[in-house]
Design an enzyme around this catalytic site. Structure first.
Site: not given
Ligand code: FMN
Length: 302
Positions: A72, A124, A127, A163, A241
């Protein structure tokens, strides 16, 4: 000697490996464990105008090959970031400020505030838009274009990364909408919407009921989307991802990415990013790749 450096929108990165937003805080905790100046850049936690405490717990759940989060957008707010964290990060590597908002005016104000202070702004758009009944900005191409246009109009010098959300009808159409809105670069994927259920309590594990799915299990979906987005526009793409190793990075580069972000894997291995950089270097050495840019888009379709 192989060359891992990449240039995106005129900005030079020493290598294409970047910890993903929300999985690296503002770098301080990781900097106690390794020298974060080895990273291509750092993408910050999503910044909002005011401080946010985020959702009640539980806000992280594990599932096979993935995690779910409903943090959040907990963050200290953009002013706190500028005062307390920006100089620390800038002294070490490139800074990608990830920004979030619940209205167009939020995005406009945060972008205007960060313009010229950071190397990139990453929007981002997953939202909820309070004016549109909570539907995320990133779902419909029209709102992707509009939020991109507003953010871009607030920026004089800092390049804009949009993004993309994977929870959409057509990633190609949304990539094109971001390009039409004035994006300089795309990044994808953000998390996929999912649910985990506790069969004893018969309730969702997350307080928020649903959350964003990320981690190793989402990689095939992310790769397909990076491939489609990079072929739908002429913009550079930062892919992410499920990346867990150097060979995963190579897959994303082949699919069309110019750089990558590593997210969830930072939680299972604190040293994930430096290890991945070394694995990428070794892959290049053993496969006769002199410059990492040779890999971008080099996929051969069957
Ligand atoms: C705990 C957590 C918090 C995240 N917070 C954000 C965020 O604040 N802004 C955002 O654009 N993406 C956020 N993401 C998404 C990641 O930046 C990424 O796009 C997504 O996790 C896919 O990559 P991964 O599979 O390597 O984790 C968050 C992901 C996780 C797991």
């Amino acid at each position: 000697m192989v060359d891992l450096s990449v240039k995106i929108c005129g900005v030079e990165f020493k290598n294409p490996v970047i910890p993903a937003s929300g999985t690296f805080g503002f770098g301080r905790e990781f900097a106690e464990i390794y020298d974060i100046s080895c990273l291509g850049a750092v993408a910050t936690k999503g910044l909002t105008l005011e401080e946010r405490l985020g959702n009640p717990v539980p806000r992280i759940a594990e599932s096979r090959g993935v995690i779910l989060n409903a943090v959040g957008l907990q963050n200290p707010g953009v002013e706190h970031f500028i005062k307390e964290d920006l100089a620390f990060l800038k002294a070490r590597t490139r800074v990608i400020a990830n920004v979030a908002g619940s209205s167009l005016s939020d995005y406009e104000k945060i972008c205007a505030r960060l313009d010229g202070l950071v190397d990139f702004i990453e929007l981002n758009i997953s939202c909820p838009n309070v004016k549109c009944g909570g539907m995320a900005f990133g779902i419909k191409p029209e709102s992707v274009k509009e939020v991109t246009r507003i953010a871009k109009s607030a920026l004089k010098t800092t390049p804009l990364i949009v993004k993309l959300s994977p929870n959409v009808e057509s990633i190609s159409k949304n990539a094109q909408a971001a390009e039409e809105g004035g994006a300089d670069c795309l990044s994808l994927i953000n998390t996929l919407t999912g649910m985990a259920i506790d069969v004893e309590t018969r309730r969702p594990v997350l307080f928020n009921n649903t959350g964003g799915v990320s981690g190793a299990g989402v990689k095939p979906i992310a790769l397909r989307m990076v491939y489609e987005a990079s072929h739908a526009t002429s913009l550079p793409v930062i892919g992410m991802g499920g990346i867990c190793c150097g060979r995963d990075v190579v897959e994303f580069l082949l699919a069309g990415a110019a750089a990558v972000q590593v997210g969830t894997h930072n939680f299972s291995d604190t040293l994930a990013c430096p290890k991945i950089i070394e694995q990428l270097r070794r892959f290049m050495e053993t496969h006769g790749v002199e410059h990492v840019t040779e890999l971008t888009g080099a996929l051969k379709l069957n």
